[in-house]
Design a protein around this motif. Structure first.
Motif, mmCIF file in Angstrom:
data_model
loop_
_atom_site.group_PDB
_atom_site.id
_atom_site.type_symbol
_atom_site.label_atom_id
_atom_site.label_comp_id
_atom_site.label_asym_id
_atom_site.label_seq_id
_atom_site.Cartn_x
_atom_site.Cartn_y
_atom_site.Cartn_z
ATOM 1 N N PRO A 39 0.784 -1.238 0.000
ATOM 2 C CA PRO A 39 0.000 0.000 0.000
ATOM 3 C C PRO A 39 0.816 1.290 0.000
ATOM 4 N N HIS A 40 2.125 1.221 -0.026
ATOM 5 C CA HIS A 40 2.961 2.401 0.173
ATOM 6 C C HIS A 40 2.743 3.465 -0.903
ATOM 7 N N ARG A 41 2.590 4.696 -0.441
ATOM 8 C CA ARG A 41 2.513 5.856 -1.322
ATOM 9 C C ARG A 41 3.930 6.348 -1.645
ATOM 10 N N ARG A 42 4.030 7.265 -2.583
ATOM 11 C CA ARG A 42 5.329 7.909 -2.848
ATOM 12 C C ARG A 42 5.871 8.533 -1.571
ATOM 13 N N GLU A 43 4.972 9.164 -0.800
ATOM 14 C CA GLU A 43 5.405 9.834 0.430
ATOM 15 C C GLU A 43 5.932 8.834 1.459
ATOM 16 N N ASP A 44 5.357 7.636 1.485
ATOM 17 C CA ASP A 44 5.835 6.613 2.416
ATOM 18 C C ASP A 44 7.225 6.139 2.021
ATOM 19 N N TRP A 45 7.448 5.962 0.727
ATOM 20 C CA TRP A 45 8.785 5.620 0.242
ATOM 21 C C TRP A 45 9.795 6.715 0.599
ATOM 22 N N ALA A 187 7.134 14.488 13.834
ATOM 23 C CA ALA A 187 6.921 15.605 12.909
ATOM 24 C C ALA A 187 5.833 15.298 11.888
ATOM 25 N N HIS A 188 5.506 14.003 11.705
ATOM 26 C CA HIS A 188 4.523 13.593 10.697
ATOM 27 C C HIS A 188 3.278 12.978 11.322
ATOM 28 N N SER A 189 3.159 13.017 12.645
ATOM 29 C CA SER A 189 2.117 12.251 13.327
ATOM 30 C C SER A 189 1.328 13.108 14.299
ATOM 31 N N CYS A 206 0.097 8.354 15.339
ATOM 32 C CA CYS A 206 -0.752 7.999 14.200
ATOM 33 C C CYS A 206 -0.426 8.944 13.048
ATOM 34 N N ARG A 207 -0.209 8.371 11.850
ATOM 35 C CA ARG A 207 0.203 9.185 10.707
ATOM 36 C C ARG A 207 -0.462 8.683 9.435
ATOM 37 N N ARG A 208 -0.418 9.505 8.392
ATOM 38 C CA ARG A 208 -0.878 9.087 7.074
ATOM 39 C C ARG A 208 -0.013 7.946 6.567
#
Length: 300
Positions: A39-45, A187-189, A206-208
């Motif tokens: 399920p990884h998005r570009r942002e997760d990568w 910083a992302h959660s 919890c994060r996107r």
């Protein structure tokens, strides 16, 4: 140079070579994970590349056929993750070749990873040892029941000043210091801490991620405390996709996740090479902090 670590390999008549993952376009990495239904998005990568290191297998016309990453926490321990081989690479038995290069980069460290069912045989062949299942709990979150807080506990949002206390709880639960990772995650959660007598005794972030949001890590000394710091995230994301990866197969915490709409979707297996990754048997808590939810299957 062995076949496992040769710099190139012939796949379907195309010469395939190893390159640094930072040199690979994010769209191509995203396409690679999509090809195996991850399920990884570009942002997760991008988040993973900023924190870890890795390699990719690329053929002579620029197609990405595989990836492997590692996340060193200190000189003694690292996790392995984002090990993906496209169906073409799998069919040609090149998974060991890719992993051979990754293992060369972390030689001398104890290693941990979370293996999919498809990859478990590969890791067993590389002498990894299975330790415990991790249950991928996900779904459209439902509104949780009203919660009575544990005795003496108060819940509040995470503050920047909580980092030291959070990092110490995580260090005891995880086994090594992850302050740098937690700093990036915060910083992302959105985060929640449970406090008693002015002391932080549990936390969750919890994060996107992927199709929606993911809760993790969650560290607490009891099921009740873990539920208390996950409850606000389930409430906030009711009606949308939520995921939490846990080693809790049964019991109060697992039942709570089920009631929140987070059914077990799949599982992976925690494996180690070198010293055991999980020195405390699953289910044993006492007064010691325990990881109730992983950051991710790559980061542990």
């Amino acid at each position: 140079m062995s076949a496992l670590t040769s710099e190139s390999r012939l796949v379907d008549s195309f010469e395939t070579r190893i390159t640094g993952i930072d040199s690979v376009d994010l769209d191509k990495l995203h396409a690679l994970s999509m090809s195996v239904a991850w399920p990884h998005r570009r942002e997760d990568w991008q988040f993973l590349r900023e924190f870890g290191q890795g390699i990719a297998a690329i053929d002579e016309i620029g197609r990405i056929l595989g990836s492997a990453m590692w996340f060193p926490y200190d000189g003694r321990f690292a996790t392995i993750g984002m090990v993906i081989t496209s169906p073409r690479l799998q069919a040609n038995g090149a998974g060991q070749w890719l992993m051979g290069h990754a293992l060369d980069q972390v030689a001398g460290r104890n290693l941990g990873l979370n293996a999919t069912r498809a990859a478990r045989r590969l890791y067993l062949a590389l002498d990894f040892v299975g330790e415990a299942p991790v249950f991928q709990c996900q779904g459209e979150a439902t509104v949780p029941q009203n919660l009575e807080l544990p005795a003496g506990a108060a819940i509040r949002p995470v503050e920047a000043e909580d980092l030291e206390a959070i990092a110490e709880l995580d260090r005891v639960a995880f086994g090594t210091d992850r302050t740098l990772l937690l700093t990036r995650l915060m910083a992302h959660s959105k985060g929640v801490v449970l406090v008693r007598a002015g002391q932080v005794e549990a936390f969750s972030l919890c994060r996107r991620f992927g199709r929606g949001h993911v809760v993790g890590p969650v560290v607490a000394v009891s099921d009740a405390d873990a539920i208390a710091v996950v409850h606000p995230h389930a409430l906030e994301h009711a009606g949308s996709f939520l995921r939490l990866d846990t080693r809790e197969k049964a019991g109060i915490f697992a039942d709570f996740l089920s009631r929140c709409g987070l059914a077990v979707f799949d599982f992976v297996t925690t494996m180690s090479l070198g010293d055991p990754w999980l020195p405390i048997p699953a289910g044993h808590v006492g007064h010691r902090p325990k990881t109730y939810a992983l950051v991710s299957q790559a980061l542990g």
